[in-house]
Scaffold this motif. Structure first.
Motif, PDB file in Angstrom:
ATOM      1  N   GLU A 128       0.780  -1.197  -0.036  1.00  0.00           N
ATOM      2  CA  GLU A 128      -0.135   0.012   0.011  1.00  0.00           C
ATOM      3  C   GLU A 128       0.782   1.255   0.063  1.00  0.00           C
ATOM      4  OE1 GLU A 128      -4.008  -2.001   2.140  1.00  0.00           O
ATOM      5  OE2 GLU A 128      -2.436  -0.760   3.419  1.00  0.00           O
ATOM      6  N   ALA A 129       1.986   1.147   0.840  1.00  0.00           N
ATOM      7  CA  ALA A 129       2.962   2.304   0.632  1.00  0.00           C
ATOM      8  C   ALA A 129       3.571   2.558  -0.890  1.00  0.00           C
ATOM      9  CB  ALA A 129       4.089   2.062   1.726  1.00  0.00           C
ATOM     10  N   ALA A 130       3.981   1.234  -1.196  1.00  0.00           N
ATOM     11  CA  ALA A 130       4.121   1.601  -2.719  1.00  0.00           C
ATOM     12  C   ALA A 130       3.207   1.972  -3.743  1.00  0.00           C
ATOM     13  CB  ALA A 130       4.688   0.067  -3.187  1.00  0.00           C
ATOM     14  N   LEU A 131       1.936   1.623  -3.363  1.00  0.00           N
ATOM     15  CA  LEU A 131       0.629   2.050  -4.243  1.00  0.00           C
ATOM     16  C   LEU A 131       0.731   3.742  -4.212  1.00  0.00           C
ATOM     17  CD1 LEU A 131      -1.752  -0.681  -3.962  1.00  0.00           C
ATOM     18  CD2 LEU A 131      -0.483  -0.145  -6.158  1.00  0.00           C
ATOM     19  N   ALA A 132       0.900   4.111  -2.869  1.00  0.00           N
ATOM     20  CA  ALA A 132       0.811   5.528  -2.319  1.00  0.00           C
ATOM     21  C   ALA A 132       1.742   6.297  -3.068  1.00  0.00           C
ATOM     22  CB  ALA A 132       0.846   5.490  -1.153  1.00  0.00           C
ATOM     23  N   MET A 133       2.632   5.682  -3.843  1.00  0.00           N
ATOM     24  CA  MET A 133       3.567   6.570  -4.363  1.00  0.00           C
ATOM     25  C   MET A 133       3.000   7.183  -5.808  1.00  0.00           C
ATOM     26  SD  MET A 133       7.508   5.073  -3.783  1.00  0.00           S
ATOM     27  CE  MET A 133       8.026   6.759  -3.962  1.00  0.00           C
ATOM     28  N   ASN A 134       1.986   6.426  -6.363  1.00  0.00           N
ATOM     29  CA  ASN A 134       1.183   7.176  -7.485  1.00  0.00           C
ATOM     30  C   ASN A 134       0.328   8.250  -7.017  1.00  0.00           C
ATOM     31  OD1 ASN A 134      -1.526   7.472  -8.887  1.00  0.00           O
ATOM     32  ND2 ASN A 134      -0.800   5.608 -10.015  1.00  0.00           N
ATOM     33  N   PRO A 135       0.667   9.610  -7.568  1.00  0.00           N
ATOM     34  CA  PRO A 135      -0.042  10.879  -6.838  1.00  0.00           C
ATOM     35  C   PRO A 135      -1.587  10.766  -6.699  1.00  0.00           C
ATOM     36  CG  PRO A 135       1.761  11.414  -8.081  1.00  0.00           C
ATOM     37  CD  PRO A 135       1.600   9.715  -8.365  1.00  0.00           C
ATOM     38  N   LYS A 136      -1.927  10.078  -7.827  1.00  0.00           N
ATOM     39  CA  LYS A 136      -3.502  10.190  -7.844  1.00  0.00           C
ATOM     40  C   LYS A 136      -4.219   9.035  -7.047  1.00  0.00           C
ATOM     41  CE  LYS A 136      -3.766  11.677 -12.759  1.00  0.00           C
ATOM     42  NZ  LYS A 136      -4.204  11.161 -14.280  1.00  0.00           N
ATOM     43  N   PHE A 137      -3.397   8.036  -6.798  1.00  0.00           N
ATOM     44  CA  PHE A 137      -4.084   7.122  -5.824  1.00  0.00           C
ATOM     45  C   PHE A 137      -3.872   7.686  -4.432  1.00  0.00           C
ATOM     46  CE2 PHE A 137      -3.149   3.652  -2.694  1.00  0.00           C
ATOM     47  CZ  PHE A 137      -3.946   2.591  -3.092  1.00  0.00           C
ATOM     48  N   ARG A 138      -2.584   8.272  -4.128  1.00  0.00           N
ATOM     49  CA  ARG A 138      -2.389   8.953  -2.886  1.00  0.00           C
ATOM     50  C   ARG A 138      -3.645   9.957  -2.528  1.00  0.00           C
ATOM     51  NH1 ARG A 138       2.126   8.803   0.302  1.00  0.00           N
ATOM     52  NH2 ARG A 138       1.933   9.979   2.314  1.00  0.00           N
ATOM     53  N   GLU A 139      -3.813  10.621  -3.416  1.00  0.00           N
ATOM     54  CA  GLU A 139      -5.005  11.872  -3.452  1.00  0.00           C
ATOM     55  C   GLU A 139      -6.453  11.275  -2.912  1.00  0.00           C
ATOM     56  OE1 GLU A 139      -7.044  15.117  -3.070  1.00  0.00           O
ATOM     57  OE2 GLU A 139      -4.958  15.059  -3.458  1.00  0.00           O
ATOM     58  N   LYS A 140      -6.695   9.929  -3.367  1.00  0.00           N
ATOM     59  CA  LYS A 140      -7.845   9.410  -3.271  1.00  0.00           C
ATOM     60  C   LYS A 140      -7.658   8.652  -1.852  1.00  0.00           C
ATOM     61  CE  LYS A 140     -10.417   8.463  -7.647  1.00  0.00           C
ATOM     62  NZ  LYS A 140     -11.280   7.863  -8.568  1.00  0.00           N
ATOM     63  N   VAL A 141      -6.818   7.930  -1.657  1.00  0.00           N
ATOM     64  CA  VAL A 141      -6.999   6.793  -0.453  1.00  0.00           C
ATOM     65  C   VAL A 141      -6.422   7.508   0.750  1.00  0.00           C
ATOM     66  CG1 VAL A 141      -5.811   4.758   0.473  1.00  0.00           C
ATOM     67  CG2 VAL A 141      -6.638   4.980  -1.990  1.00  0.00           C
ATOM     68  N   VAL A 142      -5.314   8.292   0.798  1.00  0.00           N
ATOM     69  CA  VAL A 142      -4.692   9.047   1.723  1.00  0.00           C
ATOM     70  C   VAL A 142      -5.655  10.338   2.132  1.00  0.00           C
ATOM     71  CG1 VAL A 142      -2.700   9.867   2.825  1.00  0.00           C
ATOM     72  CG2 VAL A 142      -2.455   7.810   1.355  1.00  0.00           C
ATOM     73  N   LYS A 143      -5.827  11.197   1.083  1.00  0.00           N
ATOM     74  CA  LYS A 143      -6.300  12.269   1.598  1.00  0.00           C
ATOM     75  C   LYS A 143      -7.683  12.388   1.477  1.00  0.00           C
ATOM     76  CE  LYS A 143      -2.170  14.703  -0.627  1.00  0.00           C
ATOM     77  NZ  LYS A 143      -1.863  15.933  -1.613  1.00  0.00           N
ATOM     78  N   GLN A 144      -8.329  11.636   0.707  1.00  0.00           N
ATOM     79  CA  GLN A 144      -9.765  11.756   0.596  1.00  0.00           C
ATOM     80  C   GLN A 144     -10.678  10.453   1.403  1.00  0.00           C
ATOM     81  OE1 GLN A 144     -11.187  12.206  -3.278  1.00  0.00           O
ATOM     82  NE2 GLN A 144      -9.780  13.363  -4.012  1.00  0.00           N
ATOM     83  N   GLY A 145      -9.875   9.540   1.582  1.00  0.00           N
ATOM     84  CA  GLY A 145     -10.220   8.385   2.439  1.00  0.00           C
ATOM     85  C   GLY A 145     -10.743   7.293   1.827  1.00  0.00           C
ATOM     86  N   VAL A 146     -10.828   7.368   0.376  1.00  0.00           N
ATOM     87  CA  VAL A 146     -11.543   6.546  -0.512  1.00  0.00           C
ATOM     88  C   VAL A 146     -11.021   5.071   0.010  1.00  0.00           C
ATOM     89  CG1 VAL A 146     -11.990   5.951  -2.796  1.00  0.00           C
ATOM     90  CG2 VAL A 146     -12.017   8.331  -2.239  1.00  0.00           C
ATOM     91  N   GLU A 147     -11.796   3.915  -0.255  1.00  0.00           N
ATOM     92  CA  GLU A 147     -10.947   2.647   0.064  1.00  0.00           C
ATOM     93  C   GLU A 147     -10.286   2.351  -1.359  1.00  0.00           C
ATOM     94  OE1 GLU A 147     -14.174  -0.182   0.280  1.00  0.00           O
ATOM     95  OE2 GLU A 147     -15.331   0.681   1.860  1.00  0.00           O
ATOM     96  N   VAL A 148      -9.226   1.510  -0.858  1.00  0.00           N
ATOM     97  CA  VAL A 148      -8.302   1.104  -2.067  1.00  0.00           C
ATOM     98  C   VAL A 148      -9.073   0.700  -3.249  1.00  0.00           C
ATOM     99  CG1 VAL A 148      -6.479  -0.667  -2.536  1.00  0.00           C
ATOM    100  CG2 VAL A 148      -6.442   0.693  -0.306  1.00  0.00           C
ATOM    101  N   GLU A 149      -9.977  -0.045  -2.872  1.00  0.00           N
ATOM    102  CA  GLU A 149     -10.530  -1.020  -4.111  1.00  0.00           C
ATOM    103  C   GLU A 149     -11.302  -0.027  -5.130  1.00  0.00           C
ATOM    104  OE1 GLU A 149      -8.725  -3.619  -1.577  1.00  0.00           O
ATOM    105  OE2 GLU A 149     -10.410  -2.169  -1.059  1.00  0.00           O
ATOM    106  N   LYS A 150     -11.629   1.177  -4.687  1.00  0.00           N
ATOM    107  CA  LYS A 150     -12.457   2.232  -5.375  1.00  0.00           C
ATOM    108  C   LYS A 150     -11.466   2.957  -5.822  1.00  0.00           C
ATOM    109  CE  LYS A 150     -16.601   1.554  -2.740  1.00  0.00           C
ATOM    110  NZ  LYS A 150     -17.617   2.377  -1.825  1.00  0.00           N
ATOM    111  N   ALA A 151     -10.255   2.895  -5.810  1.00  0.00           N
ATOM    112  CA  ALA A 151      -9.121   3.858  -6.430  1.00  0.00           C
ATOM    113  C   ALA A 151      -8.432   3.255  -7.308  1.00  0.00           C
ATOM    114  CB  ALA A 151      -8.377   4.573  -5.279  1.00  0.00           C
ATOM    115  N   LEU A 152      -8.603   1.821  -7.622  1.00  0.00           N
ATOM    116  CA  LEU A 152      -7.764   1.123  -8.487  1.00  0.00           C
ATOM    117  C   LEU A 152      -7.786   1.851  -9.821  1.00  0.00           C
ATOM    118  CD1 LEU A 152      -8.900  -2.516  -7.360  1.00  0.00           C
ATOM    119  CD2 LEU A 152      -6.901  -1.260  -6.674  1.00  0.00           C
ATOM    120  N   ASP A 153      -8.775   2.626 -10.315  1.00  0.00           N
ATOM    121  CA  ASP A 153      -8.636   3.108 -11.674  1.00  0.00           C
ATOM    122  C   ASP A 153      -7.485   4.060 -11.831  1.00  0.00           C
ATOM    123  OD1 ASP A 153      -9.856   4.760  -9.809  1.00  0.00           O
ATOM    124  OD2 ASP A 153     -10.727   6.008 -11.509  1.00  0.00           O
ATOM    125  N   THR A 154      -6.890   4.530 -10.706  1.00  0.00           N
ATOM    126  CA  THR A 154      -5.702   5.634 -10.811  1.00  0.00           C
ATOM    127  C   THR A 154      -4.265   4.758 -11.063  1.00  0.00           C
ATOM    128  OG1 THR A 154      -5.325   5.489  -8.598  1.00  0.00           O
ATOM    129  CG2 THR A 154      -6.995   6.954  -9.116  1.00  0.00           C
TER     130      THR A 154
END
Length: 300
Positions: A128-154
Motif C-alpha cells: 500500500e505504501a508502494a501504491l501511494a507513490m502514485n499521486p492520484k492514488f494517494r490523493e484518493k486513498v490518503v487524502k480523501q479516505g477512499v477505499e483502496v478498491e475504489k481507487a484502482l482506476d488511478t
C-alpha cells in the motif's frame, strides 16, 4: 406455497451470509510515509543488503534483509521498488519459511500462524505504501479516505507489482484470519485481479509467470463453491506456459492432487529435479518452493 418457502429460505440465507461477513476480521490502511516523487530508476542497495536479499531462501538472511530494507526505505522513501521488495519479502516469510514449520497440529501451529499473519499484514502495508507513490492514488486513498478498491482506476502499469502482491498478501492474511474474513474480502480480491488483467492488456503481455491465470485456478480450487474441473484446466494451462515456475506446481499438488498420488508425485518430482536457477530472476523463491515440495512429499 413452495415458491414462497423458497424465497424465504433464500432471504434467510442472504441475511445469514451478510451476518457472517460482518463478523469477519478487518484491517485498516496504514499509509504513513511522506509524500515523495518516486524515482525513475531502481534503488542501488548496499552490497551486504543485496547479498542478504539474494539469499532470501535462507530464513535468517531474509529476516536480516527485511530489517535492512525497511531502514533503507525509511531513509530513501523515493524508491517504489524497495517497498515492493519488502512486500514480497514479508510474503515469502509467511508463505515460505513459516509454512515449512507447520506440523498439522492446531496447538503447535497456532504460534506459527500468528507470526505468519503479522508478516502478511506487513506485506500488505508495504504494498500500500508502494501504491501511494502514485499521486492520484494517494490523493484518493490518503487524502480523501477512499477505499483502496475504489481507487484502482488511478493505478498504472508502474503499479502492477505493488497491486498484485497486495492481493496475494491480503489473500493469505484473510485466509489465516478465518473463513468470514476471507469471504468478506472476496470482492476486493476480484477487483484487484481484474485491474491487474486490465494492466496486462495495457502492457501487451502477461504478468509474473501467468499470475492472473494462477489466480483463476486457485480461486476455483480453494473456494467451496469453485469449479474444480476449471481449476485443473487453469493449473494445467499455467504449467504449460511456464513449466519451470515451481510455485504453480506446488499449489496445484497441494490444493487438487492429494487424492491422486501419481499426479501429486509427478508435479512435485518435477520441482525437485529441475534446477532452481532455470528462472534466475527468482532463483531464491524457487529454492523455497523446492523445500515446500519436499515437505509435501515427505508427508504423503
Amino acid at each position: 406455497m413452495n415458491q414462497t418457502n423458497n424465497l424465504k429460505r433464500t432471504a434467510l440465507a442472504v441475511l445469514l451470509m451478510a451476518s457472517v461477513v460482518a463478523c469477519g476480521k478487518s484491517r485498516t490502511v496504514k499509509i504513513t510515509g511522506p509524500e515523495v516523487e518516486r524515482s525513475k530508476t531502481p534503488a542501488k542497495l548496499p552490497a551486504d543488503l543485496e547479498k542478504l536479499w539474494k539469499n532470501r531462501s535462507n530464513e535468517a538472511d531474509l529476516r536480516q534483509a527485511l530489517v535492512g530494507l525497511e531502514q533503507f526505505s525509511n531513509e530513501n522513501p523515493q524508491f517504489q521498488d524497495v517497498k515492493v521488495m519488502l512486500c514480497r519479502g514479508n510474503y515469502l516469510m509467511g508463505d515460505g519459511h513459516l509454512w515449512l514449520k507447520l506440523e498439522g497440529d492446531a496447538d503447535k501451529d497456532a504460534a506459527v500462524k500468528a507470526e505468519s499473519s503479522q508478516f502478511y499484514d506487513a506485506a500488505v502495508n508495504w504494498c500500500e505504501a508502494a501504491l501511494a507513490m502514485n499521486p492520484k492514488f494517494r490523493e484518493k486513498v490518503v487524502k480523501q479516505g477512499v477505499e483502496v478498491e475504489k481507487a484502482l482506476d488511478t493505478l498504472t502499469t508502474e503499479d502492477i507489482d505493488a497491486l498484485y502482491w497486495r492481493y496475494a498478501s491480503l489473500g493469505k492474511w484473510s485466509r489465516l484470519a478465518g473463513f468470514t474474513t476471507l469471504l468478506g474480502n472476496r470482492s476486493k480480491f476480484t477487483a484487484m485481479i481484474n485491474r491487474v488483467k486490465e494492466l496486462e492488456k495495457e502492457m501487451g503481455k502477461e504478468y509474473f509467470y501467468a499470475a492472473t491465470l494462477r489466480y483463476d485456478a486457485a480461486s476455483n480450487a480453494l473456494s467451496p463453491t469453485g469449479d474444480k474441473k476449471l481449476a485443473d484446466k487453469y493449473f494445467e494451462e499455467a504449467i504449460k506456459k511456464h513449466p519451470n515456475y515451481f510455485a504453480v506446481r506446488v499449489l496445484y499438488a497441494e490444493s487438487r492432487l492429494k487424492g491422486d498420488e501419481a499426479k501429486f508425485k509427478a508435479q512435485l518430482d518435477h520441482v525437485l529435479k529441475t534446477p532452481a536457477k532455470s528462472l534466475p530472476d527468482i532463483e531464491a523463491d524457487q529454492l523455497v518452493e523446492q523445500k515446500k515440495a519436499k515437505k509435501l512429499l515427505d508427508e504423503l
